[in-house]
Motif scaffolding. Structure first.
Motif, PDB file in Angstrom:
ATOM      1  N   GLN A 187      49.271  13.123  83.950  1.00 40.55           N
ATOM      2  CA  GLN A 187      49.766  13.499  85.283  1.00 40.55           C
ATOM      3  C   GLN A 187      48.663  14.138  86.130  1.00 40.55           C
ATOM      4  O   GLN A 187      48.562  13.896  87.322  1.00 40.55           O
ATOM      5  N   ILE A 214      52.009  16.498  95.534  1.00 40.23           N
ATOM      6  CA  ILE A 214      51.058  17.554  95.157  1.00 40.23           C
ATOM      7  C   ILE A 214      49.640  17.140  95.546  1.00 40.23           C
ATOM      8  O   ILE A 214      48.871  17.941  96.086  1.00 40.23           O
ATOM      9  N   MET A 228      59.735  16.678  94.899  1.00 45.30           N
ATOM     10  CA  MET A 228      58.359  16.988  94.478  1.00 45.30           C
ATOM     11  C   MET A 228      57.896  15.935  93.476  1.00 45.30           C
ATOM     12  O   MET A 228      58.605  15.585  92.551  1.00 45.30           O
ATOM     13  N   ASN A 229      56.752  15.380  93.716  1.00 46.06           N
ATOM     14  CA  ASN A 229      56.163  14.477  92.731  1.00 46.06           C
ATOM     15  C   ASN A 229      54.636  14.560  92.816  1.00 46.06           C
ATOM     16  O   ASN A 229      54.094  15.336  93.614  1.00 46.06           O
ATOM     17  N   ILE A 230      53.973  13.764  91.975  1.00 48.49           N
ATOM     18  CA  ILE A 230      52.514  13.870  91.888  1.00 48.49           C
ATOM     19  C   ILE A 230      51.865  13.542  93.232  1.00 48.49           C
ATOM     20  O   ILE A 230      50.909  14.190  93.666  1.00 48.49           O
ATOM     21  N   MET A 237      46.957  12.866  89.586  1.00 54.73           N
ATOM     22  CA  MET A 237      46.835  13.740  90.752  1.00 54.73           C
ATOM     23  C   MET A 237      45.448  13.611  91.399  1.00 54.73           C
ATOM     24  O   MET A 237      45.317  13.443  92.609  1.00 54.73           O
TER      25      MET A 237
END
Lengths: 209, 431
Positions: free
Chosen positions: B344, B6, B1-3, B348
């Motif tokens: 962050q 997402i 999972m990372n930016i 996104m």
């Protein structure tokens, strides 16, 4: 371990000042905060979670004075040490159940272990909907996902904001049992703020605002 | 999972928003790139067609018409000039080469050009098969012509009078194909090349008498519409009389294509021809520049429309990102409560903007290439002109840079609510 002293807060310069009683919890101790709405329960919770900076006084969590941390470090501290359980908004809408938990671990900068997540989902009995989005879950499933989001990263403090007020007696008991059980498993402090009188007998430490 | 992941999930969560954003942005990108490419290919094609031709000398009239007819072979000639008089021009020491051309006929709409061996050299054309023209009534085909009409070496055909595909009568004398040129991607590909004598021979019995320009212009005009029966018989009758009086110094050509040995000649030679002879000299480069000034208005208008659409599409992206930030305030606040920092969240939103812009750019380039391909197809069909497709990295990068800048600006505006976000307030109003 959590300790507050002379904690005060006001939203704007000329608005009313909230003054909070001191809190002192040893390892593994739980606290129930009761009070009518508008009295500052959520404000206290947000202060403890580091979502707000206090106007005066101090908060020490595991020997860290959180009110002194700069914003970015406070974000990091919150991600790693605090677990929040909300009444309604339990998780991010665009992500599935399992993606939400992965994201929670990612933001907490903790290793993303599939085993931990599956075990937790099995324990909370929502493993069958691991690939579903929030809108596809029932109210009870959402609440359990909310609990999973609050504890998956093994926080030192679990803060729950009215976790039971929209639940019937049966679900209310289940949710509280899960919270208390999970807190004791990871030796965390559980602080529940509520106006729900039903859960009063479950706590030894209580604070009336 | 990372930016990134997402962002990708967010991007897919509201597919209609993302799709609309991509659609409108890609259309403007396609327009921008397509227009640039068409404009440049058009200019390139025209300039390419000049070959080594610095100046063209023909009958008096419109210089642009002279250039269009004798250099680009797309308009009717201004008239005829005396071959003898034109030959005198080559004696000027500043003139390098003079290539006479003479028109008159077509075959299935492809022009038959009577000229000398120097003409293919202007375009550096090489033979694909066969040989060059040696005798009258022999022709060598340009590559497009050969492909389009499917004639082989040794085949003969009857040419039609005039330059337009329809409206002229067929000549009796057959022309024989003796060679085919390799493609040059220039105007020569769509010409049928023959000797000057062929054109003279075919026409001597009918239009050698046409020594004055007005008559020829009138004739050309007739060919554009319809040769009336009356005109034709008259023409034949007069032509047969003239035939017997034919002399070498009465030979006529349509125009003379000239390349200079010395660039200074550009300043002096055209003026002296225009002032001292009854011919006119036109400079193709100069005339084409004038032509661009006319066509440029259209290109500019479309370019400005494309810029306007680009701005509108960036506003659309801004609105969709801004709405995303507002609509998902709870989600963003939740992520903050999970430990995400402001930067962050900004990343996104920015990644989501980049995804829209990136996909739109790819779709836009594809759209422009499909559009340009079809436009070229149409032009090739209509004007029998080949235009090489080319898309330059430089222009692509320029457009990408512009789009990137606009998208960055929309992102910068859209993230403002994140900077001002009060997580506590959003989360406590969760009910």
């Amino acid at each position: 371990m959590i300790r507050t002293k002379d904690l005060t807060f006001k939203y704007r310069e000329h608005s009313a000042l909230f003054e909070f009683p001191d809190i002192a919890l040893g390892a593994g101790e739980n606290l129930l905060v009761l009070g009518k709405s508008g009295i500052g329960k959520t404000t206290l919770l947000h202060l403890l979670a580091g979502l707000l900076y206090p106007t005066g006084g101090s908060i020490v969590i595991d020997k860290v004075p959180t009110q002194l941390l700069p914003k970015k470090q406070l974000d990091k501290f919150r991600g790693q040490n605090i677990g929040l359980v909300f009444q309604n908004n339990h998780a991010v809408q665009s992500l599935s159940v399992i993606e939400n938990l992965k994201a929670r671990l990612f933001f907490a900068k903790k290793a993303i272990s599939k085993n931990i997540i599956t075990d937790l989902l099995e324990h909370l009995d929502i493993i069958d909907c691991k690939d579903k989005k929030l809108r596809e879950l029932s109210e009870g499933q959402r609440q359990r996902l909310g609990i999973a989001m609050g504890i998956v990263h093994r926080p030192n403090i679990i803060l729950a904001d009215e976790p039971t007020s929209s639940l019937d007696d049966d679900n209310c008991n289940k949710v509280m049992q899960l919270l208390i059980e999970q807190a004791s498993v990871s030796n965390a402090n559980l602080i529940v703020i509520t106006h729900d009188q039903r859960i009063k007998p479950l706590f030894t430490h209580k604070l009336e605002l | 999972m990372n930016i990134w992941k997402i962002s990708l999930k967010n991007f897919r969560f509201k597919p209609l928003y993302s799709f609309l954003g991509i659609l409108i942005l890609s259309v403007s990108i396609a327009l921008l790139i397509g227009i640039q490419q068409l404009d440049r290919s058009f200019r390139h094609q025209l300039e390419n067609n000049l070959g080594d031709i610095d100046m063209v000398v023909g009958a008096k009239g419109s210089p642009l018409q002279l250039v269009l007819a004798s250099v680009l072979h797309i308009d009717n000639p201004t008239g005829n000039i005396s071959f003898e008089e034109a030959k005198r021009l080559i004696k000027n020491p500043m003139v390098g080469k003079g290539v006479p051309i003479s028109y008159g006929d077509n075959y299935k709409g492809y022009r038959i050009v009577g000229t000398t061996q120097d003409f293919p050299e202007l375009y550096k054309a090489r033979l694909y098969e066969g040989r060059f023209v040696q005798k009258p009534m022999e022709v060598v085909l340009g590559s497009t012509v050969a492909e389009a009409i499917g004639l082989q070496i040794g085949d003969s055909f009857q040419s039609s009078h005039g330059l337009a595909e329809k409206g002229g009568h067929d000549h009796d004398e057959p022309l024989t194909v003796v060679g085919i040129y390799q493609p040059t991607h220039k105007v020569m590909d769509r010409l049928i090349i023959t000797g000057l004598e062929t054109v003279w021979d075919v026409h001597h019995h009918e239009d050698d008498h046409q020594t004055n320009n007005e008559h020829i212009e009138g004739d050309v005009h007739d060919e554009e519409t319809d040769h009336t029966e009356h005109n034709e018989t008259e023409s034949h009758h007069e032509g047969e009389e003239a035939h017997h009086h034919e002399e070498e110094d009465q030979q006529e050509i349509t125009s003379m294509l000239i390349s200079f040995r010395n660039p200074r000649a550009l300043l002096t030679v055209p003026r002296s021809i225009n002032e001292n002879t009854n011919m006119q000299a036109a400079l193709p480069k100069f005339e084409l520049e004038r032509l661009y000034q006319f066509t440029g208005v259209g290109v500019k208008t479309i370019t400005w429309i494309a810029y306007a659409i680009l701005i509108i599409s960036c506003i659309t992206i801004f609105i969709s990102l801004y709405r995303m930030v507002r609509d998902r305030a709870f989600d963003l606040a939740l992520m903050r409560s999970y430990g995400a920092n402001t930067f962050q969240l900004i990343r996104m939103v920015a990644y989501e903007g980049f995804m829209i812009a990136g996909s739109a750019f790819i779709v836009g380039v594809l759209l422009s290439q499909i559009g340009v391909y079809f436009i070229f197809e149409m032009i090739t069909d209509q004007y029998k002109q080949q235009m090489p497709l080319q898309l330059r990295y430089q222009e692509l990068l320029q457009t990408a840079g512009l789009v990137g800048l606009m998208v960055l600006l929309s992102i910068a505006l859209a993230i403002y609510p994140i900077l001002k976000m009060n997580i506590s307030k959003i989360l406590s109003h969760e009910k």
